[in-house]
Design an enzyme around this catalytic site. Structure first.
Site, PDB file in Angstrom:
ATOM      1  N   ARG A  45    -113.226  20.480 -55.911  1.00 40.76           N
ATOM      2  CA  ARG A  45    -114.314  21.439 -55.833  1.00 40.76           C
ATOM      3  C   ARG A  45    -115.619  20.660 -55.782  1.00 40.76           C
ATOM      4  O   ARG A  45    -115.639  19.448 -55.899  1.00 40.76           O
ATOM      5  CB  ARG A  45    -114.317  22.374 -57.041  1.00 40.76           C
ATOM      6  CG  ARG A  45    -114.110  21.652 -58.349  1.00 40.76           C
ATOM      7  CD  ARG A  45    -114.875  22.194 -59.506  1.00 40.76           C
ATOM      8  NE  ARG A  45    -116.300  22.148 -59.318  1.00 40.76           N
ATOM      9  CZ  ARG A  45    -117.040  21.067 -59.532  1.00 40.76           C
ATOM     10  NH1 ARG A  45    -116.494  19.917 -59.910  1.00 40.76           N
ATOM     11  NH2 ARG A  45    -118.356  21.117 -59.357  1.00 40.76           N
ATOM     12  N   ALA A  47    -119.480  21.057 -53.531  1.00 35.08           N
ATOM     13  CA  ALA A  47    -119.756  21.180 -52.096  1.00 35.08           C
ATOM     14  C   ALA A  47    -119.505  19.885 -51.313  1.00 35.08           C
ATOM     15  O   ALA A  47    -118.781  19.901 -50.313  1.00 35.08           O
ATOM     16  CB  ALA A  47    -121.185  21.679 -51.890  1.00 35.08           C
ATOM     17  N   ARG A  79    -112.669  28.564 -49.110  1.00 36.60           N
ATOM     18  CA  ARG A  79    -113.699  29.049 -50.030  1.00 36.60           C
ATOM     19  C   ARG A  79    -114.922  29.354 -49.184  1.00 36.60           C
ATOM     20  O   ARG A  79    -115.448  28.462 -48.519  1.00 36.60           O
ATOM     21  CB  ARG A  79    -114.019  28.033 -51.129  1.00 36.60           C
ATOM     22  CG  ARG A  79    -112.841  27.761 -52.064  1.00 36.60           C
ATOM     23  CD  ARG A  79    -113.268  27.017 -53.308  1.00 36.60           C
ATOM     24  NE  ARG A  79    -114.074  27.861 -54.181  1.00 36.60           N
ATOM     25  CZ  ARG A  79    -114.798  27.384 -55.200  1.00 36.60           C
ATOM     26  NH1 ARG A  79    -114.842  26.086 -55.431  1.00 36.60           N
ATOM     27  NH2 ARG A  79    -115.494  28.207 -55.963  1.00 36.60           N
ATOM     28  N   ASP A 224    -124.454  24.987 -53.185  1.00 38.41           N
ATOM     29  CA  ASP A 224    -123.303  25.162 -52.306  1.00 38.41           C
ATOM     30  C   ASP A 224    -123.710  25.617 -50.913  1.00 38.41           C
ATOM     31  O   ASP A 224    -122.959  25.424 -49.961  1.00 38.41           O
ATOM     32  CB  ASP A 224    -122.325  26.153 -52.931  1.00 38.41           C
ATOM     33  CG  ASP A 224    -121.619  25.547 -54.130  1.00 38.41           C
ATOM     34  OD1 ASP A 224    -120.538  24.973 -53.934  1.00 38.41           O
ATOM     35  OD2 ASP A 224    -122.159  25.619 -55.241  1.00 38.41           O
ATOM     36  N   ASN A 234    -125.644  28.820 -55.604  1.00 35.17           N
ATOM     37  CA  ASN A 234    -125.046  27.852 -56.527  1.00 35.17           C
ATOM     38  C   ASN A 234    -124.181  28.625 -57.510  1.00 35.17           C
ATOM     39  O   ASN A 234    -124.086  29.849 -57.464  1.00 35.17           O
ATOM     40  CB  ASN A 234    -126.136  27.034 -57.233  1.00 35.17           C
ATOM     41  CG  ASN A 234    -125.568  25.832 -57.958  1.00 35.17           C
ATOM     42  OD1 ASN A 234    -124.825  25.040 -57.382  1.00 35.17           O
ATOM     43  ND2 ASN A 234    -125.898  25.680 -59.223  1.00 35.17           N
ATOM     44  N   LYS A 235    -123.570  27.918 -58.419  1.00 37.27           N
ATOM     45  CA  LYS A 235    -122.630  28.521 -59.350  1.00 37.27           C
ATOM     46  C   LYS A 235    -123.257  29.694 -60.110  1.00 37.27           C
ATOM     47  O   LYS A 235    -124.429  29.674 -60.453  1.00 37.27           O
ATOM     48  CB  LYS A 235    -122.110  27.455 -60.318  1.00 37.27           C
ATOM     49  CG  LYS A 235    -120.871  27.851 -61.096  1.00 37.27           C
ATOM     50  CD  LYS A 235    -119.735  28.347 -60.214  1.00 37.27           C
ATOM     51  CE  LYS A 235    -119.349  27.450 -59.068  1.00 37.27           C
ATOM     52  NZ  LYS A 235    -118.751  26.174 -59.491  1.00 37.27           N
TER      53      LYS A 235
END
Length: 325
Positions: A45, A47, A79, A224, A234-235
């Site tokens: 995982r 990016a 993803r 990302d 992003n997360k």
């Protein structure tokens, strides 16, 4: 630490990130099915690491003589939010006409580029952090994992910490635990411990309180996907963190390679947000922690508006957002 993603004896070799911090192990992935599964369960995982993995996946398909175009599309969509995955697949696929060895050579070149690009980007960002802050040594806040494990080597946002730590300028790092799969408390904390950087893990919901108490000099996050106007995916939790940082006057710096910029996306409103399995919220290990039948909203990412971001930094320096028409 070895490369997060590599190639050996006809296989994609990854550090198994779901095993950390309890165990450090590598996996050999010899088929596109194996690689897609590893991407979807977050064994690999981050990016930049996904871009490299996608490129190597195209090499797997090319050597296997499979329907490479179809397999490449499966990889690119494994993803949906992180643009680097499709970028890596597309770049490797561009060499398909020259044969499998050319595809592999292109993928391996991407691995070699990754650490240099991320060292450069995080070095630029370290300079930004020092310009935007006055306290020394620094107390930094990290969300999710944007270190070595999220890249082939070195890291993006956490790479800034490595630069500053080498200069004796880091007092400590507050590590948000971060959904999904607690990637901050499992992975970022592990990397900081390996590097000998002082840190404390906190629940995501404690970040605003930490800022209000003056415990944070700067927030550092990865990305990302970055839209043309500077909005950043992003997360999950990054958006709320940026709001808190803006309220408390804390600089908020995003670090990512140029490959994370998606110029075809005008604003963050156009970014597809991946949603994860309900069981990631309703269960803890083997134990159910929500009632049977509980409905779940479990996005893996959110989008932070450019107006809340102090700087987006890549290997080319601070990016200037492109206004929407």
């Amino acid at each position: 630490m070895r490369r997060t993603v590599d190639w050996a004896d006809g296989a994609v070799v990854i550090i198994d990130q779901v095993a950390l911090p309890g165990a450090y192990r590598t996996l050999e992935l010899r088929t596109v099915d194996d690689l897609v599964g590893a991407i979807q369960r977050l064994a690999v995982r981050g990016a930049p690491a996904l871009g490299a993995a996608g490129a190597l996946g195209v090499a797997l398909a090319a050597f296997a003589g499979d329907n490479v175009q179809a397999e490449a599309e499966r990889l690119a969509t494994a993803r949906p939010t992180a643009v680097n995955l499709r970028w890596g697949v597309t770049r490797a696929l561009g060499k398909l006409g020259e044969g499998p060895e050319a595809v592999l050579a292109e993928a391996l070149a991407m691995l070699d580029e990754d650490e240099h690009l991320n060292r450069t980007a995080s070095g630029h960002a370290a300079d930004v952090v020092l310009r935007e802050t006055t306290r020394r040594p620094l107390r930094l806040l990290s969300h999710c994992n944007a270190g070595h494990l999220a890249t082939v080597g070195w890291g993006t946002a956490l790479g800034v910490v490595w630069h500053l730590h080498e200069r004796g300028l880091v007092e400590s790092v507050l590590v948000d635990e971060t959904r999904p799969l607690l990637q901050g408390s499992r992975l970022t904390a592990w990397e900081l411990a390996q590097a000998g950087v002082p840190y404390r893990v906190q629940p995501d919901s404690a970040a605003a309180l930490a800022m209000s108490r003056g415990l944070v000099d700067c927030v550092l996050v990865g990305a990302d996907r970055i839209a043309a106007n500077g909005d950043v995916a992003n997360k999950i939790g990054t958006y709320g963190l940026a709001i808190a940082a803006a309220h408390h006057g804390v600089p908020f710096v995003v670090v990512a390679p140029e490959s994370t910029v998606d110029a075809s996306i005008a604003t963050g409103a156009d970014i597809e947000i991946e949603e994860r399995r309900p069981s990631e919220l309703t269960r803890f290990g083997d134990a159910r922690i929500a009632p049977d039948g509980a409905e779940v909203f479990n996005p893996a990412f959110d989008v932070t508006p450019a107006a809340l971001i102090t700087a987006v930094v890549t290997e080319n320096g601070v990016r200037t957002p492109q206004p929407t028409s």
